[in-house]
Design an enzyme around this catalytic site. Structure first.
Site, PDB file in Angstrom:
ATOM      1  N   HIS A  74     -40.844  -3.552   8.337  1.00 31.67           N
ATOM      2  CA  HIS A  74     -40.129  -3.987   9.403  1.00 31.67           C
ATOM      3  C   HIS A  74     -39.473  -5.835   9.024  1.00 31.67           C
ATOM      4  CE1 HIS A  74     -39.806  -1.397  12.908  1.00 31.67           C
ATOM      5  NE2 HIS A  74     -40.643  -0.881  11.990  1.00 31.67           N
TER       6      HIS A  74
ATOM      7  N   ASP B 182     -35.541  -7.957  15.370  1.00 33.65           N
ATOM      8  CA  ASP B 182     -35.534  -6.321  14.720  1.00 33.65           C
ATOM      9  C   ASP B 182     -35.239  -4.618  16.206  1.00 33.65           C
ATOM     10  OD1 ASP B 182     -37.398  -3.577  14.646  1.00 33.65           O
ATOM     11  OD2 ASP B 182     -38.682  -4.690  13.053  1.00 33.65           O
TER      12      ASP B 182
END
Length: 177
Positions: free
Chosen positions: A38, A137
């Site tokens: 990520h 995110d």
């Protein structure tokens, strides 16, 4: 977790339309999930935005700061607590970890934004909030609430392939021998 290098060559192209319209006063707050896979896409995204004249502040957690090199030249890095420094975490279940992570990062991110708002309002000619956009995110959807509370536009960043988002719609099939 692999060490993500912030000064790696850029990844996939991000097109910014009419980059001359991007002001050097435009400030974007970017918060990647500390999970493997990520961080790097959002770091590359931050570098691309910075190359177009956007001021970027990348927010990482204390745990992430121990696993990446944060010698970024093109954007600012802010470290916030994720609660990892609080006591013994070896006996913590995944549910307890996620609850602590959510609770602590929500609090420390809000404090960071409030601090930046106070700092920017003390500066003559500064707008109400230093940040114009909060990119987070998509695995942390609760972060949009923080942006809303502080009047900052927000957008989720998906670090997974589009095809992964479609997996739940594929019917499960039983295999017969």
């Amino acid at each position: 977790m692999d060490k993500a290098l912030i000064d790696r060559p850029t990844g996939p192209a991000v097109v910014v339309q009419n980059s001359s319209a991007v002001s050097d006063q435009t400030q974007i707050l970017v918060f990647p999930s500390p999970g493997q896979g990520h961080m790097s896409p959002m770091i590359q995204f931050s570098k691309r935005l910075a190359s177009k004249g956007v001021r970027v502040t990348l927010v990482i957690t204390t745990t992430s700061s121990n696993s990446i090199q944060t010698h970024a030249n093109s954007f600012k890095v802010e470290v916030i607590s994720d609660g990892s420094e609080q006591g013994n975490k070896k006996s913590e279940t995944i549910e307890e970890y996620l609850e602590r992570f959510r609770r602590v990062t929500t609090h420390t991110l809000a404090n960071l934004i409030i601090t930046k708002i106070k700092t920017s309002t003390c500066t003559p000619g500064a707008s109400e909030s230093e940040f114009k956009l909060f990119v987070y995110d998509s695995s942390m959807p609760w972060l949009s609430d923080i942006a809303q509370q502080h009047g900052i536009a927000f957008a989720p960043f998906f670090t997974v392939l589009c095809s992964n988002c479609n997996l739940p719609s594929i019917p499960s099939r039983s295999v017969h021998d």
